[in-house]
Design a protein around this motif. Structure first.
Motif, mmCIF file in Angstrom:
data_model
loop_
_atom_site.group_PDB
_atom_site.id
_atom_site.type_symbol
_atom_site.label_atom_id
_atom_site.label_comp_id
_atom_site.label_asym_id
_atom_site.label_seq_id
_atom_site.Cartn_x
_atom_site.Cartn_y
_atom_site.Cartn_z
ATOM 1 N N ILE A 61 0.810 -1.226 0.000
ATOM 2 C CA ILE A 61 0.000 0.000 0.000
ATOM 3 C C ILE A 61 0.845 1.279 0.000
ATOM 4 O O ILE A 61 0.652 2.138 -0.865
ATOM 5 C CB ILE A 61 -0.982 0.023 1.191
ATOM 6 N N PRO A 62 1.800 1.438 0.947
ATOM 7 C CA PRO A 62 2.540 2.709 0.953
ATOM 8 C C PRO A 62 3.237 2.986 -0.389
ATOM 9 O O PRO A 62 3.152 4.096 -0.902
ATOM 10 C CB PRO A 62 3.568 2.524 2.075
ATOM 11 N N ALA B 80 -6.538 6.379 -0.165
ATOM 12 C CA ALA B 80 -5.564 5.313 0.043
ATOM 13 C C ALA B 80 -4.906 5.451 1.415
ATOM 14 O O ALA B 80 -4.716 4.466 2.136
ATOM 15 C CB ALA B 80 -4.499 5.347 -1.058
ATOM 16 N N ALA B 81 -4.569 6.694 1.772
ATOM 17 C CA ALA B 81 -3.940 6.922 3.074
ATOM 18 C C ALA B 81 -4.890 6.500 4.188
ATOM 19 O O ALA B 81 -4.494 5.844 5.151
ATOM 20 C CB ALA B 81 -3.552 8.393 3.220
ATOM 21 N N GLY C 243 -5.649 2.651 4.062
ATOM 22 C CA GLY C 243 -4.433 1.906 4.384
ATOM 23 C C GLY C 243 -4.095 1.989 5.858
ATOM 24 O O GLY C 243 -3.408 1.129 6.408
ATOM 25 N N SER C 244 -4.574 3.043 6.510
ATOM 26 C CA SER C 244 -4.287 3.205 7.938
ATOM 27 C C SER C 244 -5.286 2.459 8.799
ATOM 28 O O SER C 244 -4.966 2.032 9.908
ATOM 29 C CB SER C 244 -4.354 4.688 8.331
ATOM 30 N N VAL D 81 -4.432 -1.100 10.580
ATOM 31 C CA VAL D 81 -3.518 -1.058 11.733
ATOM 32 C C VAL D 81 -4.153 -0.341 12.902
ATOM 33 O O VAL D 81 -3.944 -0.712 14.049
ATOM 34 C CB VAL D 81 -2.156 -0.392 11.414
#
Lengths: 291, 315
Positions: free
Chosen positions: A240-241, A262-263, A266-267, A270
């Motif tokens: 992802i990153p 996406a940010a 994607g976060s 977690v």
């Protein structure tokens, strides 16, 4: 390992509320706003239509007038994002399990078997944690290439443990130390083998430690960037990153909505994992540094 | 029982070598270490050594290099971009670390007060540390946008500015911008670990000081700081190491620009080695970071001989 518990400085009940507000709540509030604002901004941008995103005159940028899923839709259906997410999951889970297995064995041997020279090996493993990836990525790229692992998940699965094992081992050594020796001695006298002792006594008792090591390893591999950027070249193999940074920017055109989506997405994994185990996480992090 | 004795004795004899090996702590210990040591040697120790070697060669991507001694370092010493990256790295590390320490300590002291929702606050505070750095850096990238920066907008609305700030286009603006992003990302780690340190200080010390009429400032100066200093040293060593070798934030927000103004040694080494294909030169730049790292580690080692953490977990 100590958990962080409430041991406030005494006698502060003598203080009046307005005074405490100025001295504690106000600065604390400001710092929390500073720490949370980028997340808020990430979320707002994700759900804002393009028309509002680029028009600060007509719309208040802090609010969303017409929330939309268009950016998330675009991200999931028009890019390789689902594939990146899958790669990130595969890499994080595999490297976490490899690291946990190796670390449990190593920490048990160093802390409990106390073989000859274990102390020095323990120190050497800890020093390994101080070697930063930004020094290792160039030679590692050469090795990954030679082993024929370039541009595949396996390159990441095998290299991530280099920064996970030192940390997990260190953390688990601390946990194993908290388990009384007598338990193991009794089991030894009863005829249990070392392996039985490890799996039936030490591991169950240090489960909180294993869990926190696991969460740490998982978030660290989810977070990893420089190895993934160096060892992976094709879009469908990215994490992802790396995918977000390299594939969502076309020349000078930044798809801010999709980038923020996406940010944000994607976060989220977690953050969810972290919020379930936050107490483990905090105590492990503080404990590992204090040891 | 006499019947049993015979076969048992035979069994012990037969398997003695094997079972004795498994009873030996040294043998077992070595076996248990195999997975960890194998991975660490192959992917950590060997690459570290290979990196030293590569730094002394002219290896290009996909080619075989030859030994050229210190030539990479000689050419780097005449390379103004390299020296700029050294300057940037030190600038970035010094300012980010100082502010991270100051805000982190302040935040830890605040969180150590009697507060409602304390554990929730602690969880929230740690978020920037948990979320993948690159993803939060993307948010900063957007916050620093030249036309749509929310910071500029707020300042203009507040009447403090007349035009948008070019955060990432001007060298000094860009340097301060990445420092700010690094502070944001690093404060939680410093704050939470110092908070843990604060909670190991016995409240009775403060009570005694209170009875003696000590002021807040005196209590901080003579109890908190000395009791906290070992953990401060550990945290700041980590923080300095992470900041000095940072790559993700810079690569995401500026890629080293504008005109190399934010290139750190790590990003420059990536640019030369991977983007530019000169593995040898990139490795030499990475290697140039090592003396700084060793200095930082030694400083905290020798500054802290009293504390236990660096003794390899000795109880």
């Amino acid at each position: 390992m100590t958990t962080v518990d409430d041991q406030s400085v005494g006698m502060d009940y003598l203080e009046s509320f307005p005074k405490k507000f100025l001295r504690v709540y106000l600065p604390l509030g400001l710092i929390v706003v500073f720490l949370l604002f980028p997340f808020y901004w990430m979320a707002v941008t994700t759900f804002k239509p393009d028309a509002e995103m680029y028009d600060y005159e007509k719309y208040n940028p802090f609010l969303i007038a017409h929330p939309t899923l268009e950016h998330i839709h675009k991200l999931f259906l028009e890019t390789d994002y689902p594939q990146w997410m899958w790669n990130t999951v595969v890499v994080s889970v595999s490297s976490t399990f490899i690291s946990l297995f190796a670390s449990v064995c190593a920490a048990y041997a160093i802390e409990r078997l106390r073989y000859k020279g274990s102390r020095y090996v323990g120190l050497a493993i800890f020093l390994g944690y101080l070697v930063p990836p930004s020094i290792l990525f160039i030679p590692l790229a050469a090795i990954v290439f030679q082993l024929g692992l370039f541009d595949g998940n396996l390159a990441l699965i095998l290299t991530y443990p280099t920064f996970l094992i030192p940390f997990c081992t260190w953390l688990l050594m601390g946990y194993f130390r908290t388990i009384p020796y007598e338990l193991e001695e009794c089991a030894l006298i009863d005829g249990a083998t070392r392996l039985q002792i490890l799996t039936k006594i030490t591991l169950p008792l240090s489960l909180p430690g294993v869990i926190s090591a696991g969460i740490f390893a998982f978030t660290l591999s989810w977070n990893e960037f420089i190895y993934a950027l160096t060892f992976i070249s094709s879009s469908e193999n990215k994490t992802i990153p790396v995918g977000a940074i390299t594939e969502l920017v076309n020349g000078d055109v930044y798809h801010w909505g999709a980038l923020m989506a996406a940010a944000l997405t994607g976060s989220v994994p977690v953050v969810i994992l972290y919020s379930f185990f936050v107490e483990y996480y905090v105590s492990a992090m503080t404990g590992a540094v204090k040891e | 029982m006499a019947v049993m004795a015979e076969p048992v004795a035979a069994q012990v004899k037969r398997s003695s070598l094997w079972s004795r090996a498994f009873e030996s702590r040294n043998f077992l210990g070595a076996m248990f270490m195999v997975p960890a040591i194998a991975i660490l040697i192959l992917f950590l120790a060997y690459p570290l050594a290979l990196g030293f070697w590569l730094g002394m060669t002219d290896t290009k991507i996909g080619g075989v290099g030859r030994y050229i001694g210190f030539q990479n370092f000689v050419s780097l010493s005449k390379d103004s971009v390299f020296w700029l990256s050294v300057f940037n790295t030190i600038f970035y590390t010094v300012f980010a670390s100082i502010v991270k320490f100051a805000i982190g300590l302040y935040l830890a002291l605040l969180l150590n007060e009697r507060l409602p929702f304390k554990s929730m606050l602690r969880a929230i505070v740690l978020l920037p540390f948990v979320v993948p750095t690159v993803l939060s850096a993307i948010a900063f990238w957007w916050i620093y946008d030249s036309q749509f920066s929310i910071i500029s907008w707020v300042l203009i609305k507040a009447g403090l500015l007349t035009h948008y700030i070019d955060f990432l286009g001007d060298p000094w603006n860009a340097r301060w911008s990445v420092v700010l992003a690094n502070i944001w990302r690093g404060v939680p780690f410093v704050a939470i670990t110092l908070l843990a340190g604060l909670q190991t200080i016995s409240p009775s010390l403060y009570e005694a000081a209170n009875l003696d009429g000590a002021t807040n400032m005196q209590r901080f100066r003579h109890i908190t700081l000395p009791m906290l200093s070992p953990i401060i040293a550990v945290v700041m060593t980590f923080s300095v190491l992470m900041t000095f070798t940072d790559f993700q934030l810079i690569y995401t927000i500026t890629r080293g620009g504008p005109i190399n103004a934010t290139h750190l040694m790590a990003t420059l080494s990536f640019q030369r080695a991977i983007t530019g294909g000169n593995l040898g030169e990139g490795a030499a730049i990475s290697n140039a970071m090592i003396p700084f790292l060793v200095a930082a580690i030694l400083l905290s080692f020798f500054g802290l001989q009293r504390s236990r953490w660096q003794q390899g977990g000795r109880d």
